[in-house]
Scaffold this active site. Structure first.
Site, PDB file in Angstrom:
ATOM      1  N   THR A  17       0.815  -1.217   0.000  1.00 41.93           N
ATOM      2  CA  THR A  17       0.000   0.000   0.000  1.00 41.93           C
ATOM      3  C   THR A  17       0.846   1.263   0.000  1.00 41.93           C
ATOM      4  O   THR A  17       0.339   2.351   0.204  1.00 41.93           O
ATOM      5  CB  THR A  17      -0.908   0.048   1.250  1.00 41.93           C
ATOM      6  OG1 THR A  17      -0.076  -0.131   2.399  1.00 41.93           O
ATOM      7  CG2 THR A  17      -1.981  -0.986   1.214  1.00 41.93           C
ATOM      8  N   GLY A  18       2.156   1.115  -0.225  1.00 43.47           N
ATOM      9  CA  GLY A  18       3.083   2.228  -0.087  1.00 43.47           C
ATOM     10  C   GLY A  18       2.741   3.515  -0.819  1.00 43.47           C
ATOM     11  O   GLY A  18       3.129   4.578  -0.397  1.00 43.47           O
ATOM     12  N   CYS A  19       1.988   3.448  -1.913  1.00 42.54           N
ATOM     13  CA  CYS A  19       1.826   4.633  -2.759  1.00 42.54           C
ATOM     14  C   CYS A  19       0.584   5.436  -2.436  1.00 42.54           C
ATOM     15  O   CYS A  19      -0.505   4.891  -2.356  1.00 42.54           O
ATOM     16  CB  CYS A  19       1.772   4.209  -4.213  1.00 42.54           C
ATOM     17  SG  CYS A  19       3.319   3.511  -4.725  1.00 42.54           S
ATOM     18  N   ILE A  20       0.778   6.732  -2.264  1.00 41.93           N
ATOM     19  CA  ILE A  20      -0.352   7.590  -1.895  1.00 41.93           C
ATOM     20  C   ILE A  20      -0.547   8.653  -2.956  1.00 41.93           C
ATOM     21  O   ILE A  20       0.360   9.389  -3.251  1.00 41.93           O
ATOM     22  CB  ILE A  20      -0.088   8.266  -0.529  1.00 41.93           C
ATOM     23  CG1 ILE A  20       0.120   7.181   0.510  1.00 41.93           C
ATOM     24  CG2 ILE A  20      -1.246   9.148  -0.160  1.00 41.93           C
ATOM     25  CD1 ILE A  20       1.353   7.376   1.325  1.00 41.93           C
TER      26      ILE A  20
END
Lengths: 410, 100
Positions: free
Chosen positions: B97-100
């Site tokens: 889920t690292g990408c925001i």
């Protein structure tokens, strides 16, 4: 007398100081705000400095101006936070502050030394950041004398502060060189570790189209391994090598070093934080706001503004021994400048990606979402005034903090 | 008949139930993704699964390189084309889920 200690007088810390001073009983609470710098920077303005659109001095004001007189403002580095003992050690005069409630608002900084070779010979010669005041000013001097060649914009790794800023830089560079009549002599390459222009699908597709329209070449899935200053090349772990005449770097973003030193952070020194309540995952009297948290929301001023609305209620309820009422939904609103007369607007949350439509009122708007528009740009420009005069001072803002689907198209 | 026949995947090819994962499934996913697993790949897979057990999400590249003796360059050679996603896929974990 109890102590409410705030670490960091940037956007989040200043805004919360202004809110807390109005809501905490001064006969019971003393508020102390600590920061290592005297100046407050309007960071969204850094983007405009390289192109000469903002003079550097318009983005700087004394921090003191935005801090209420009855708050003790201390200028000092922070040596250590000891959350188990509810204690913070400052560098100045070796002062130790015992707190009852702590708010961490220490933000994030760039770390060019994390990328091999980035800080070698070329740093601030033909390799620049624009995420610091100094970087933006130095880059403006370079661009003035840049008459052609290849500009490579590189995002080292996610997360970064203001994830749309690198795109805006590329869009503005296109506009800037067109205005100077030398766009045909300038090649713009956008290298990103993401698989597209943005992190979420709809926005990624639409912003990707804008990149193509502006003749900006995108190099996706580019995980930078090395910058070679003598050859002027940037390489990726999968073996791609790109030459540059100017490298505009968005280096690794990390939380404050004191967070790491104090054993309170994750691998990037961001504080593990409950994404709904903004309370530390580990200590009940520790709260975290803005870029300092590890919550999966954008690191942006609008997010800080929305978070502050949740945070003030949660803090006051905790102090009164009541259950936490408010929950933050990851709401973010970002203006994406696409030229000196147009910008796009995106509005999203933890659960809902940026969509098309209008904001904030259905049908009326007045701001169209994910679409280039002059009215959006006027909104972005007026934001500097709003930031200095309304947001920082913790004055309620006529936009609802909770994310809403009203006006959005799925 | 493949060991993958009974395994449920999401639209991006990540296992829906990480508890259903076995080393045999990892080998089969790797084969499907055209990745050859070595002893070093297993250092990463085992670490990623442990991290997932403790923290509920797949570790970032930075986390892997900090806490194992595998460096970033090696990670890219072990799991070509995006080691974070590929390692999570083979280890039966949800999409990072690292990408925001």
């Amino acid at each position: 007398m109890k102590t409410f200690l705030i670490l960091g007088a940037g956007t989040g810390g200043t805004m919360m100081a202004n809110k807390l001073v109005k809501r905490l009983d001064p006969s019971e609470w003393k508020i102390i705000l600590v920061d290592r710098e005297l100046e407050h920077y309007y960071q969204p303005g850094f983007l405009f400095i390289p192109f000469g659109y903002y003079k550097p001095e318009v983005v700087v004001q004394p921090k003191r101006k935005f801090i209420p007189a009855n708050i003790e403002f201390v200028i000092s580095d922070i040596e250590m936070i000891e959350p188990d003992a509810s204690r913070v050690k400052l560098a100045a005069d070796k002062r130790v502050i015992q707190y009852d409630q702590l708010l961490i608002a220490t933000g994030t900084d760039i770390h060019p030394e994390e990328i091999e070779g980035m800080k070698d010979g070329g740093w601030y010669k033909n390799v620049f950041d624009f995420y610091t005041f100094k970087g933006a000013v130095e880059l403006s001097k370079f661009l003035k004398n840049f008459n052609g060649g290849r500009i490579v914009v590189n995002i080292a790794e996610m997360p970064i502060k203001c994830p749309v800023a690198p795109l805006e830089f590329a869009f503005l560079a296109d506009y800037y060189f067109k205005q100077r009549g030398i766009r045909n002599k300038v090649e713009i390459v956008y290298t990103t570790p993401l698989s597209g222009a943005f992190t979420k699908p709809v926005a990624s597709r639409m912003l990707g189209d804008v990149l193509i329209k502006k003749d900006i070449h995108t190099e996706p899935d580019f995980a930078v391994s090395e910058v070679n200053s003598s050859k002027n090349t940037i390489s990726s772990y999968d073996g791609r090598e790109i030459n540059y005449d100017l490298l505009v770097a968005i280096p690794t973003n990390m939380g404050a070093e004191v967070i790491g030193r104090s054993g309170m952070g994750d691998d990037l020194n961001f504080v593990p934080t409950n994404k709904a309540t903004l309370q530390s995952n580990k200590w009940e009297n520790v709260w975290v706001i803005g870029d300092a948290t590890n919550v999966p929301a954008s690191k942006a001023g609008s997010v800080v503004h929305y978070e502050a609305e949740t945070l003030i209620e949660n803090i006051l309820h905790t102090i009164e021994g009541k259950p936490l009422p408010a929950s933050f939904d990851g709401h973010a609103t970002c203006h994406i400048t696409s030229g000196f007369n147009k910008s796009l607007l995106i509005d999203f949350s933890y659960d809902v990606e940026p969509l098309t439509g209008v904001y904030p009122i259905p049908v009326i708007g007045p701001f169209p979402l994910l679409k280039e528009n002059t009215f959006n740009y006027l909104g972005k420009l007026s934001f500097k005034w709003i930031y200095w005069n309304i947001m920082l001072r913790g004055i309620p803002f006529p936009l609802p903090p909770a994310f809403s689907m009203a006006g959005k198209r799925q | 008949m493949s060991v993958l026949d009974k395994v449920k995947f999401d639209a991006d090819g990540y296992m829906e139930d990480s508890n259903a994962w076995t080393p045999e499934i990892a080998e089969a996913i790797a084969k499907r993704e055209e990745v050859t697993l070595t002893e070093r790949s297993w250092v990463v897979i085992n670490y990623a699964r442990n991290e997932f057990k403790v923290k509920g999400e797949a570790p970032t590249l930075r986390n892997i390189t900090k806490n194992t003796d595998v460096d970033t360059k090696e990670l890219y050679s072990l799991f070509p084309g995006g080691p974070g996603k590929m390692a999570a896929k083979v280890a039966g974990l949800h999409k990072p889920t690292g990408c925001i």
